[in-house]
Design a protein around this motif. Sequence first.
Motif, PDB file in Angstrom:
ATOM      1  N   SER A  61      20.361  19.878  56.550  1.00  8.36           N
ATOM      2  CA  SER A  61      19.385  19.131  57.348  1.00  8.36           C
ATOM      3  C   SER A  61      19.689  17.650  57.341  1.00  8.36           C
ATOM      4  O   SER A  61      19.743  16.996  58.401  1.00  8.36           O
ATOM      5  CB  SER A  61      17.974  19.383  56.809  1.00  8.36           C
ATOM      6  OG  SER A  61      17.624  20.754  56.896  1.00  8.36           O
ATOM      7  N   TYR A  62      19.932  17.076  56.160  1.00 11.17           N
ATOM      8  CA  TYR A  62      20.178  15.640  56.074  1.00 11.17           C
ATOM      9  C   TYR A  62      21.497  15.243  56.738  1.00 11.17           C
ATOM     10  O   TYR A  62      21.593  14.169  57.346  1.00 11.17           O
ATOM     11  CB  TYR A  62      20.165  15.190  54.613  1.00 11.17           C
ATOM     12  CG  TYR A  62      18.785  14.897  54.079  1.00 11.17           C
ATOM     13  CD1 TYR A  62      17.992  13.911  54.648  1.00 11.17           C
ATOM     14  CD2 TYR A  62      18.261  15.606  53.005  1.00 11.17           C
ATOM     15  CE1 TYR A  62      16.726  13.637  54.175  1.00 11.17           C
ATOM     16  CE2 TYR A  62      16.998  15.347  52.517  1.00 11.17           C
ATOM     17  CZ  TYR A  62      16.233  14.362  53.107  1.00 11.17           C
ATOM     18  OH  TYR A  62      14.974  14.099  52.631  1.00 11.17           O
TER      19      TYR A  62
ATOM     20  N   SER B 182      11.718  14.653  53.561  1.00 11.19           N
ATOM     21  CA  SER B 182      11.863  13.579  52.581  1.00 11.19           C
ATOM     22  C   SER B 182      10.673  13.532  51.635  1.00 11.19           C
ATOM     23  O   SER B 182      10.835  13.289  50.431  1.00 11.19           O
ATOM     24  CB  SER B 182      12.030  12.228  53.291  1.00 11.19           C
ATOM     25  OG  SER B 182      13.240  12.186  54.026  1.00 11.19           O
TER      26      SER B 182
ATOM     27  N   LEU C 179      20.237   9.231  52.295  1.00 15.81           N
ATOM     28  CA  LEU C 179      19.133   9.883  51.603  1.00 15.81           C
ATOM     29  C   LEU C 179      19.630  11.067  50.776  1.00 15.81           C
ATOM     30  O   LEU C 179      19.173  11.280  49.641  1.00 15.81           O
ATOM     31  CB  LEU C 179      18.081  10.350  52.614  1.00 15.81           C
ATOM     32  CG  LEU C 179      17.346   9.255  53.384  1.00 15.81           C
ATOM     33  CD1 LEU C 179      16.419   9.864  54.432  1.00 15.81           C
ATOM     34  CD2 LEU C 179      16.550   8.360  52.439  1.00 15.81           C
ATOM     35  N   LEU C 180      20.549  11.825  51.337  1.00 11.10           N
ATOM     36  CA  LEU C 180      21.088  12.983  50.621  1.00 11.10           C
ATOM     37  C   LEU C 180      21.841  12.537  49.375  1.00 11.10           C
ATOM     38  O   LEU C 180      21.697  13.143  48.293  1.00 11.10           O
ATOM     39  CB  LEU C 180      22.015  13.775  51.540  1.00 11.10           C
ATOM     40  CG  LEU C 180      22.645  15.028  50.931  1.00 11.10           C
ATOM     41  CD1 LEU C 180      21.574  16.032  50.523  1.00 11.10           C
ATOM     42  CD2 LEU C 180      23.627  15.661  51.915  1.00 11.10           C
TER      43      LEU C 180
ATOM     44  N   GLN D 123      12.245  15.030  59.525  1.00  9.88           N
ATOM     45  CA  GLN D 123      12.937  14.272  58.488  1.00  9.88           C
ATOM     46  C   GLN D 123      11.956  13.692  57.483  1.00  9.88           C
ATOM     47  O   GLN D 123      12.184  13.748  56.268  1.00  9.88           O
ATOM     48  CB  GLN D 123      13.775  13.149  59.117  1.00  9.88           C
ATOM     49  CG  GLN D 123      14.536  12.328  58.088  1.00  9.88           C
ATOM     50  CD  GLN D 123      15.460  11.308  58.720  1.00  9.88           C
ATOM     51  OE1 GLN D 123      15.849  11.454  59.872  1.00  9.88           O
ATOM     52  NE2 GLN D 123      15.810  10.280  57.975  1.00  9.88           N
TER      53      GLN D 123
ATOM     54  N   GLY E 223      20.599   9.911  57.078  1.00 14.57           N
ATOM     55  CA  GLY E 223      20.483  11.178  56.389  1.00 14.57           C
ATOM     56  C   GLY E 223      21.484  11.311  55.251  1.00 14.57           C
ATOM     57  O   GLY E 223      21.151  11.823  54.177  1.00 14.57           O
ATOM     58  N   ARG E 224      22.697  10.842  55.469  1.00 16.52           N
ATOM     59  CA  ARG E 224      23.717  10.912  54.414  1.00 16.52           C
ATOM     60  C   ARG E 224      23.332  10.026  53.233  1.00 16.52           C
ATOM     61  O   ARG E 224      23.556  10.411  52.077  1.00 16.52           O
ATOM     62  CB  ARG E 224      25.079  10.517  54.967  1.00 16.52           C
ATOM     63  CG  ARG E 224      25.666  11.537  55.953  1.00 16.52           C
ATOM     64  CD  ARG E 224      27.128  11.253  56.233  1.00 16.52           C
ATOM     65  NE  ARG E 224      27.301   9.991  56.974  1.00 16.52           N
ATOM     66  CZ  ARG E 224      27.275   9.890  58.295  1.00 16.52           C
ATOM     67  NH1 ARG E 224      27.049  10.965  59.041  1.00 16.52           N
ATOM     68  NH2 ARG E 224      27.471   8.737  58.882  1.00 16.52           N
TER      69      ARG E 224
ATOM     70  N   TRP F 157      21.386  14.217  60.342  1.00 17.22           N
ATOM     71  CA  TRP F 157      20.603  13.038  60.730  1.00 17.22           C
ATOM     72  C   TRP F 157      21.390  11.741  60.618  1.00 17.22           C
ATOM     73  O   TRP F 157      20.808  10.667  60.427  1.00 17.22           O
ATOM     74  CB  TRP F 157      19.324  12.965  59.884  1.00 17.22           C
ATOM     75  CG  TRP F 157      18.380  14.107  60.174  1.00 17.22           C
ATOM     76  CD1 TRP F 157      18.182  14.707  61.377  1.00 17.22           C
ATOM     77  CD2 TRP F 157      17.532  14.786  59.242  1.00 17.22           C
ATOM     78  NE1 TRP F 157      17.252  15.717  61.268  1.00 17.22           N
ATOM     79  CE2 TRP F 157      16.831  15.792  59.966  1.00 17.22           C
ATOM     80  CE3 TRP F 157      17.278  14.662  57.879  1.00 17.22           C
ATOM     81  CZ2 TRP F 157      15.909  16.641  59.364  1.00 17.22           C
ATOM     82  CZ3 TRP F 157      16.365  15.504  57.273  1.00 17.22           C
ATOM     83  CH2 TRP F 157      15.695  16.488  58.020  1.00 17.22           C
TER      84      TRP F 157
END
Length: 392
Positions: free
Chosen positions: A265-266, A344, A276-277, A340, A273-274, A269
Motif C-alpha cells: 500500500s505505501y 497511517s 512513511l514505510l 493513506q 509513502g516510501r 503512494w
Amino acid sequence: MDRLRNVAWRRVATIAVVGVCVGYAPVAMTGLWPYAHHGAPAFGEWILSRAVSPRYVADALATRIGPYGRSLAAMIVHSVLGGALMLLGPIQLLSAVRRRIRLHRAVGVVFALTVYVSMAGAALYLVRTAPDDAFSGAAFWIDLSTILVGTVLSVTFGILAAVRRFPDLHQRWLLLCYGFLMTAPLLRLEWGALPWIWPGLAMTDINRIAIMHLGSVVAFGALVASRAMDRRRTAPGVTGTWVPRPVLAAAHLAGAAALVWIATSYLGWGAEGRRLLLGYLVPYGATYAVMLIGLRRAGRDGRSWAREEWRLHLAALCLAPVFSASVALPFERYLGLDRQTALSAGVAIGCGVLAFAATAVVGLRVVNGRARIGREGPAVAHRAGRAASPLG
C-alpha cells in the motif's frame, strides 16, 4: 565480565533517560507560553529553530494558533504538568531501584494525580479539536488519543496492582505508562533529527514519519526496562507457556502477510509513502530482532520467566501489523479518512496497543500463577523460593 557489562549498560541507559527527562521538562512547561503572551520565551522553539531553521518552526506553529486558542487553558495545564511528570518519573525510578519505599509511595501518589489532571487537559483539547485540525492531520489526532487512553489505563492498572500487592505488575504498568509519556520528548528529538535525513521536509511531514514508529520504540523501551529490573529466573506458580510454537508460528505468518499488504500500500503512494514505510519498518525490524535475541538467550540460560515474557511480547509485536491493517478499514469508513491517512493511523497505534495487550497478558500470567499456588498449597510456594521478589 558479562555482569559488569550489564551493570554498565543499565547505568548508561538510566543516565540517558534521566537526562532526556530533565532536559525536556522546561521545554514542555514553556511550550504554550507564546500562545498566551506574545513574545514569551519558549525553549523548545528556540532550540529547534537553531537545530533546523527558524522557518521550519515558524511555518509549523503558525497553524496551531486557532486549535490551541480554543483550549489554551487546558493545554497549558497539560504541558506544565507534563513537564512536572518528566521530573517525577526519574525520582520514581531511582527510588524503586534503591528501595526507598516511603519516598517511592509518596511521590507515586503525586505522580498518579498529576497524570490524571494532565491527561484531563489533553482530553479537553482533543474533544474541542477536529481530527483534521490536529497537527499533521487526523492520524496524529488518533495517535494522541490512543496515547492518552494508554497512559491513563496504565497508571490505573499500576495503582490496582500495588493495592493488590503485585509489585512486579505495578512495576510493569508504571514503566509502560512512563513509556507513553516519553513519546513527547522523543517526538521533539525526532523533529530536530529527521530533517538531517530528509532535508527540506516541513515539520508536519516529519511528524507523520515519526508517529510511524514512536509506539514501537516506547513500548519496547518499557519492556527492556522491565526485564532489566526483574532478574528472577522463574515466577511463582508460572509454568509452561501460553504461546506454544504453533501459536507463535501462526502469529509470525499473520504478521508477515499484514506487513506485505502494508508495504504494498505505501509503495503505491510515491515518495511520501516510501518515507512513511521506511519510518515504520526500520524500527519495527530492530525491535523484532532484539526481542528474538532476548527470547533465545533466556531459553538458553534456563530463565523460564524471562523467556515467557519475551515470547508474549514477541507474539504481540508480530500481530501489531494485523491490528493496524484491521483498523484501517473502520477508520476509513466511519471517520471519513482517506485510505493513506486511515492506514497511517492504524500503523501509528498498532505497536502501542499490542504492547499494552501483551502487558495485560503478562499480568494474567502472574495472577494465574499466584492463584495456582493458592490452590496447590504451600509446597508450590516453598519451591518458588526467592523467585517471589520481583527485583531479584
